[in-house]
Design a protein around this motif. Structure first.
Motif, PDB file in Angstrom:
ATOM      1  N   GLU A 161       0.826  -1.204   0.000  1.00  0.00           N
ATOM      2  CA  GLU A 161       0.000   0.000   0.000  1.00  0.00           C
ATOM      3  C   GLU A 161       0.862   1.257   0.000  1.00  0.00           C
ATOM      4  OE1 GLU A 161      -2.967  -1.159  -0.328  1.00  0.00           O
ATOM      5  OE2 GLU A 161      -3.859   0.816  -0.689  1.00  0.00           O
TER       6      GLU A 161
ATOM      7  N   LEU B  36      -3.048  -1.221   6.932  1.00  0.00           N
ATOM      8  CA  LEU B  36      -3.382  -0.215   5.919  1.00  0.00           C
ATOM      9  C   LEU B  36      -3.562   1.152   6.566  1.00  0.00           C
ATOM     10  CD1 LEU B  36      -5.861  -2.190   3.631  1.00  0.00           C
ATOM     11  CD2 LEU B  36      -3.414  -1.860   3.370  1.00  0.00           C
TER      12      LEU B  36
ATOM     13  N   GLU C 276     -13.102  10.087   9.499  1.00  0.00           N
ATOM     14  CA  GLU C 276     -11.700   9.636   9.539  1.00  0.00           C
ATOM     15  C   GLU C 276     -11.176   9.422   8.115  1.00  0.00           C
ATOM     16  OE1 GLU C 276      -9.686   9.298  12.108  1.00  0.00           O
ATOM     17  OE2 GLU C 276      -8.052   8.089  11.287  1.00  0.00           O
TER      18      GLU C 276
ATOM     19  N   ASN D 226      -8.182  11.694   6.421  1.00  0.00           N
ATOM     20  CA  ASN D 226      -6.948  11.078   5.919  1.00  0.00           C
ATOM     21  C   ASN D 226      -6.708  11.458   4.464  1.00  0.00           C
ATOM     22  OD1 ASN D 226      -6.133   9.750   8.224  1.00  0.00           O
ATOM     23  ND2 ASN D 226      -7.239   7.872   7.740  1.00  0.00           N
TER      24      ASN D 226
ATOM     25  N   GLY E 292      -9.111   3.770   8.261  1.00  0.00           N
ATOM     26  CA  GLY E 292      -7.716   3.944   7.850  1.00  0.00           C
ATOM     27  C   GLY E 292      -7.427   3.105   6.621  1.00  0.00           C
ATOM     28  N   ALA E 293      -7.930   1.869   6.644  1.00  0.00           N
ATOM     29  CA  ALA E 293      -7.729   0.975   5.502  1.00  0.00           C
ATOM     30  C   ALA E 293      -8.440   1.537   4.276  1.00  0.00           C
ATOM     31  CB  ALA E 293      -8.250  -0.419   5.834  1.00  0.00           C
TER      32      ALA E 293
ATOM     33  N   SER F 139      -9.101   4.609   3.605  1.00  0.00           N
ATOM     34  CA  SER F 139      -8.431   5.777   3.050  1.00  0.00           C
ATOM     35  C   SER F 139      -7.192   5.400   2.279  1.00  0.00           C
ATOM     36  CB  SER F 139      -8.132   6.833   4.116  1.00  0.00           C
ATOM     37  OG  SER F 139      -7.952   6.279   5.354  1.00  0.00           O
ATOM     38  N   SER F 140      -6.417   4.419   2.784  1.00  0.00           N
ATOM     39  CA  SER F 140      -5.205   4.128   2.020  1.00  0.00           C
ATOM     40  C   SER F 140      -5.539   3.393   0.720  1.00  0.00           C
ATOM     41  CB  SER F 140      -4.156   3.399   2.861  1.00  0.00           C
ATOM     42  OG  SER F 140      -4.579   2.120   3.173  1.00  0.00           O
ATOM     43  N   GLU F 141      -6.568   2.544   0.759  1.00  0.00           N
ATOM     44  CA  GLU F 141      -6.914   1.871  -0.507  1.00  0.00           C
ATOM     45  C   GLU F 141      -7.504   2.859  -1.517  1.00  0.00           C
ATOM     46  OE1 GLU F 141      -7.995  -2.144  -0.815  1.00  0.00           O
ATOM     47  OE2 GLU F 141      -8.184  -2.391   1.346  1.00  0.00           O
TER      48      GLU F 141
END
Lengths: 643, 437
Positions: free
Chosen positions: A158, A546, B21, B25, B415-416, B418-420
């Motif tokens: 990622e 992530l 959130e 981000n 959080g996951a 947002s990063s994906e």
């Protein structure tokens, strides 16, 4: 000087035990504060707007908010000051919630009086506060991800996707971590290897990821944005540029005469000194375990890719942040704990998962066919007398899921669960449900130990006073006992010691705030993810990996980082360089320089954390801390002790 | 009403903590976000909670800064009291309709609440879960964001009293809804959950017996801005001294069509029990449960702490509740310890209601289908390695839209997401303009 003071009710959190009206009056009457107001929630948007308006329209020079701990809202109100056009460091927070209301809930008068004094001291601190600007330091857009288990792999991919360079550092010779040891996983029934194979192929397609196996960080220096790490790479004893002929390596494994216990299979099988944990493991070439290799040279005869002369290497890398994904260890039961190591046929869930894979057609252990299995839950977790008070969270579902697999694979097996109450939370409930439907039997007890395991005629017998049947004593003779062992923090986590990562009561890594900042640590630039932070299942580990990747990327991507300017400074007129400050500084943030014809100390701004350790040791009183100056502290004390 | 941009990088649907959130981000990475919330205020359900387990942080204290950071972030446009409709997937990105509904109060509102004082209409306050009333013009709750009044036009009699007292003249009965067609490159579903409606379980008498309340009603009695400034039972305003919690109300119940565990009720009930022990030191609190699911970080320790504080835990499912003449309640339950059906009297019963999927997302998309799992939550197509991915490329899921979870797990899931989403955006923009890499 115009100082604005805002006293927060925090709903009833403060107002219940501190008389806000009395505090407001006292501050109004006894100080020269220009604005004194009380607000229901100072942190709410409307109150923030009000403060911003006051700063602008009344021309305030500094503000004081008396509310909760600065740990919670210092950044919030600094931002309020900034929006009002005030330097953020002209904001002072006074904590009348934790320090007055909550600490003295039995003494409203005393709490009120203490609040008044603390606010007065805060006003003094504000009076002598200086306007400061954050220190900007360069940040390297690279992150070291430590651990190439599922969390580390996902975080690395990622980060690379988001445009950050990644060094993925794995201590073992092979990647994939614990996930490769499990076959089918809940709740998707994908196998661990399937997943790791997919991720490995993804990983090697990125130009901005460098993977190191057999590698360990041995030294770190620098600070957030610019950290130097030294990595030791153990030799694999395989030529890096060798002809990639897997058959020859297979042959080499075959001819190796050394047999040792196979850790990957938790001692159920043996492996050679040159080994792979399983066929198709990544990286695809084997490694030689030099602790056991006798250097007999048999492998050299059949495979020219081997080089027993390889030496360990050291690499220096420069990164902006470190993301820890160091995982967990399965709990190792003590000798005799539920018969482990003493009673025949008692194994752990981890061993059992390996056993299932090693027995394709018939479930056989110790040469005997297994027809009934007793699963004993919470081994090493939820201890009433031991140190592990916590619940390991994944094990109930893992055990039930395994019981389903066993029944599906070997049909004629019966499952008996000895539990403390099943915790298949959320959607995992259906796994428990299916286990019950297929005829699994569940017992429960609140006792510690949960049940007893004895040996009778070479077979384990489990005894429990079953709560579900009015505490009836039940004895069950079984072929195999499986201890459902929980997660414990990794042993020998050297990187954690190097970085001084704080741990919680459960000894897992501790985050700053479980809800607000769950993947950050108090060490700037060090992020935590996966089971290193506490027990998690795979999906939860990946979510946290992530989330950590997103935060780490956010930190280093811009190329610079702003750090707190509340650091030490040297009065070079007074300083006589004695070196005492450098001696005591935990961050080595001092250097000796020439100035005005003499040697003096200089603060290295990127390293100083503003802890203040150096101040009292300076014999010349030449050191001070920005915004904790002697002038401020002395005037605060004066006001605190004034009746 | 806010004039939206023509194009956003990300459309985030839902302004609860998961949506906030994720939006924050992504906004911090420089992406432009449209955050659409159907309610009058952002903050979701969390902003309405008292203290949160297992740390007992005051929920308002940890949500308000996030709420206000979201509201004033230069890269986030927040649309409250608004709806997303008709999302069409296009070759790149999505086209959708944004409907901003009228509050009949303009942004000039200062939140002074003078209008509330003069409004003659009183209706049940949904933000207090019916514990008290509110006016037809009202500010949803004390920490609402934006802190702007809204007129509940269904109940408003158009008497005009509010218009007369409003200092900044912010009442505008002529306000019309605003409909825009907008584009976004990616979509994040943070649509949250719904609470189980216990009136369905007739045996528990909710809605009929006054002293049977839901855990959300108890939560509102425990918040720092609590309406009664004390814990009172509804029938006669008496301070209760023997409170029962009925766990798994609407969860783990095949007969109700919700076989799964709601993941939070054991812990929030345990938390409320601890708070009640503090608020009412003389009161007895008993939890009737099937299994106590204290599985997260610090949860088991928190549960043990409740036990040692004297909270009673009785293993047994409550079958039926009866009301006595004095308003007290008789719980009939199967006591697992004795193996017998037993009865116990309590003066207040709290139903620990579970959480259910919010199915609104299922009708949003017009030319693609966001698949759901067997329980109607958004299906995670790659649950183990990309938990935020859905069946539609470019649509991600954050928080309880994909299943029950607590606050820490929601933050991680966001959080996951947002990063994906960030990775996805980078990939899409690189295709359009390779130099962006």
């Amino acid at each position: 000087m115009k100082i604005g003071v805002y006293i927060c009710h925090c709903g009833s959190n403060i107002a219940d035990h501190v008389n806000i009206e009395e505090v407001r009056k006292a501050i109004q009457e006894q100080t020269d504060a220009y604005v004194v107001k009380d607000v229901m929630f100072a942190c709410s948007d409307s109150s923030q707007k009000e403060i911003v308006e006051d700063i602008k329209t009344k021309g305030l020079d500094a503000i004081v908010v008396a509310s909760c701990s600065p740990k919670l809202h210092l950044p919030t109100f600094r931002e309020v000051a900034r929006r009002g056009g005030l330097n953020p460091y002209k904001y002072i927070q006074v904590n009348i919630r934790e320090q007055c209301s909550w600490a003295h809930s039995d003494d409203k008068k005393g709490a009120t009086n203490k609040a008044i004094r603390l606010i007065k001291a805060g006003i003094e601190k504000a009076r002598f506060s200086e306007a400061l600007d954050p220190i900007k330091i360069d940040a390297v857009n690279a992150v070291a991800v430590v651990g190439a288990g599922i969390a580390g792999l996902r975080a690395a991919i990622e980060l690379a996707d988001m445009g950050t360079y990644v060094y993925l550092i794995e201590r073992e010779y092979f990647i994939g971590g614990r996930v490769t040891q499990w076959n089918e996983l809940f709740t998707t029934n994908q196998t661990g290897r399937e997943i790791i194979t997919k991720l490995y192929h993804q990983l090697i397609s990125y130009k901005n990821i460098t993977l190191f196996t057999g590698a360990e960080i041995v030294e770190t220096s620098g600070s957030v944005g610019n950290m130097q790490i030294k990595v030791r790479i153990k030799p694999r004893y395989v030529k890096p540029d060798c002809v990639f002929d897997l058959d020859k390596f297979e042959k080499a494994i075959e001819v190796c005469p050394v047999e040792v216990e196979d850790e990957f299979n938790f001692g159920l099988t043996k492996r050679k000194a040159i080994y792979k944990n399983y066929p198709g493991e990544f990286p695809e070439v084997p490694a030689i375990d030099f602790d056991h290799c006798t250097k007999c040279g048999e492998c050299l005869k059949v495979c020219e890719g081997i080089d027993l002369e390889q030496k360990e290497e050291f690499l220096s890398l420069n990164v902006g942040a470190i993301l820890l994904a160091t995982g967990f260890d399965p709990y190792e039961p003590k000798q005799g704990e539920y018969g482990y190591g003493q009673v025949n046929n008692v194994i752990t869930l981890q061993q059992f998962k390996r056993l299932i894979e090693l027995c394709p057609d018939e479930l056989v252990y110790n040469g005997h066919k297994v027809r009934s299995i007793a699963y004993i839950y919470c081994v090493g977790s939820r201890q009433q007398n031991g140190p592990n008070r916590y619940c390991s969270r994944y094990c109930c579902t893992a055990a039930m899921h395994t019981a389903l697999l066993v029944k599906e694979k070997y049909t004629d097996v019966r499952n008996f669960h000895f539990t403390r109450g099943i915790r298949t939370y959320g959607k995992q409930e259906h796994i428990y449900h299916e286990a019950l439907e297929q005829g699994d039997v569940v017992f429960q007890s609140f006792n510690d130990p949960l049940c007893e395991v004895e040996e009778q005629d070479g077979k384990p017998v489990v005894k429990i006073n079953d709560f579900l049947t009015r505490g009836k004593p039940i004895e069950l003779e079984t072929d195999l006992v499986v201890l459902i062992t929980g997660m414990v923090p990794r042993k020998n986590n050297t990187i954690a010691q190097l970085l001084k990562v704080p741990v919680g009561r459960d000894h897992f890594f501790n985050e700053i705030h479980l809800k607000l900042r769950p993947v950050e640590t108090v060490i700037d630039g060090v992020f935590i993810s996966g089971a290193s932070q506490g027990p998690k299942n795979i999906m939860e580990s990946v979510n946290s990996a992530l989330a950590a990747a997103s935060k780490a990327n956010n930190l280093v991507k811009k190329g610079f980082i702003s750090i707190e300017p509340t650091i030490a400074f040297v009065d070079t007129d007074k300083c006589q360089w004695c070196g005492k400050c450098l001696e005591i500084c935990p961050f080595d943030a001092f250097e000796k320089v020439e100035e005005g014809g003499k040697q003096v100390a200089r603060v290295i701004t990127s390293l100083c954390k503003g802890c203040g350790m150096c101040l009292p040791v300076c014999p010349e009183d030449a050191l001070q801390l920005h915004n904790y100056t002697d002038e401020q502290i002395e005037s605060m004390i004066d006001d605190l002790i004034r009746a | 009403m806010l004039e939206p941009k023509k194009h956003y990088d990300v459309l985030v649907i839902g302004g609860g903590i998961a949506g906030q959130e994720t939006a924050l981000n992504l906004a911090n990475l420089g992406y432009k976000i449209a955050l659409v919330e159907k309610d009058y205020s952002i903050g979701g359900k969390m902003i309405l909670l008292s203290k949160v387990f297992p740390t007992l942080d005051c929920a308002a204290c940890i949500t308000t800064p996030k709420v206000s950071e979201t509201a004033r972030h230069p890269n986030i446009d927040v649309f409250t009291y608004s709806q997303v409709e008709d999302i069409f997937k296009q070759e790149r990105g999505f086209r959708f309709t944004l409907r901003q509904k009228p509050r009949y109060v303009t942004e000039d509102c200062t939140g002074c609440q003078l209008c509330e004082q003069v409004c003659p209409v009183v209706v049940e306050d949904e933000y207090q879960y019916g514990l008290i009333g509110r006016k037809a013009i009202f500010i949803p709750h004390s920490i609402a964001n934006p802190r702007i009044a809204a007129i509940d036009i269904e109940h408003c009699t158009l008497c005009g009293l509010c218009e007369n007292v409003c200092p900044p003249k912010s009442i505008d009965f002529t306000q019309q809804e605003r409909v825009d067609e907008i584009y976004a490159t990616a979509v994040v579903l943070a649509t949250g959950y719904k609470l189980f409606d216990p009136t369905i379980i007739k045996r528990y008498g909710y809605g009929k017996y006054k002293n049977v309340v839901t855990a959300m009603q108890m939560e509102r009695q425990l918040v720092p801005t609590r309406p009664f400034n004390n814990i009172l039972r509804p029938s006669d305003g008496k301070v209760p001294d023997n409170i029962a919690y009925v766990l798994c109300t609407g969860s783990r119940d095949v007969t109700l069509g919700n076989p799964i565990c709601s993941q939070v009720c054991c812990m929030y009930s345990t938390k409320q029990a601890q708070l009640l022990m503090g608020a009412l030191p003389m009161a007895d609190v008993t939890l009737y449960y099937i299994n106590i699911r204290a599985f997260g970080k610090g949860f088991c320790e928190f549960y043990q702490q409740a036990r040692s504080m004297g909270v009673g835990y009785v293993k047994g499912k409550v079958g039926r509740i009866f009301e006595k003449e004095d308003g007290n309640l008789i719980l009939r339950y199967e006591d697992i310890e004795t193996g017998e059906v037993a009865e116990a009297e309590h003066d207040l019963v709290v139903l620990s209601i579970g959480i259910l999927p919010n199915k609104d997302y299922q009708n949003l998309f017009k030319n693609v289908r966001v698949e759901h799992d067997p329980y109607n939550y958004v299906r995670q197509v790659d649950e183990l390695t990309s938990p935020a991915r859905t069946s539609v490329d470019g649509v991600f899921v954050a928080g309880t839209a994909s299943g029950p979870m607590d606050i820490p797990d929601t933050i991680l899931s966001a959080g996951a997401a947002s990063s994906e989403t960030a990775s996805y955006l980078r990939k899409v923009y690189k295709e359009i303009q390779p130099s962006l890499s």
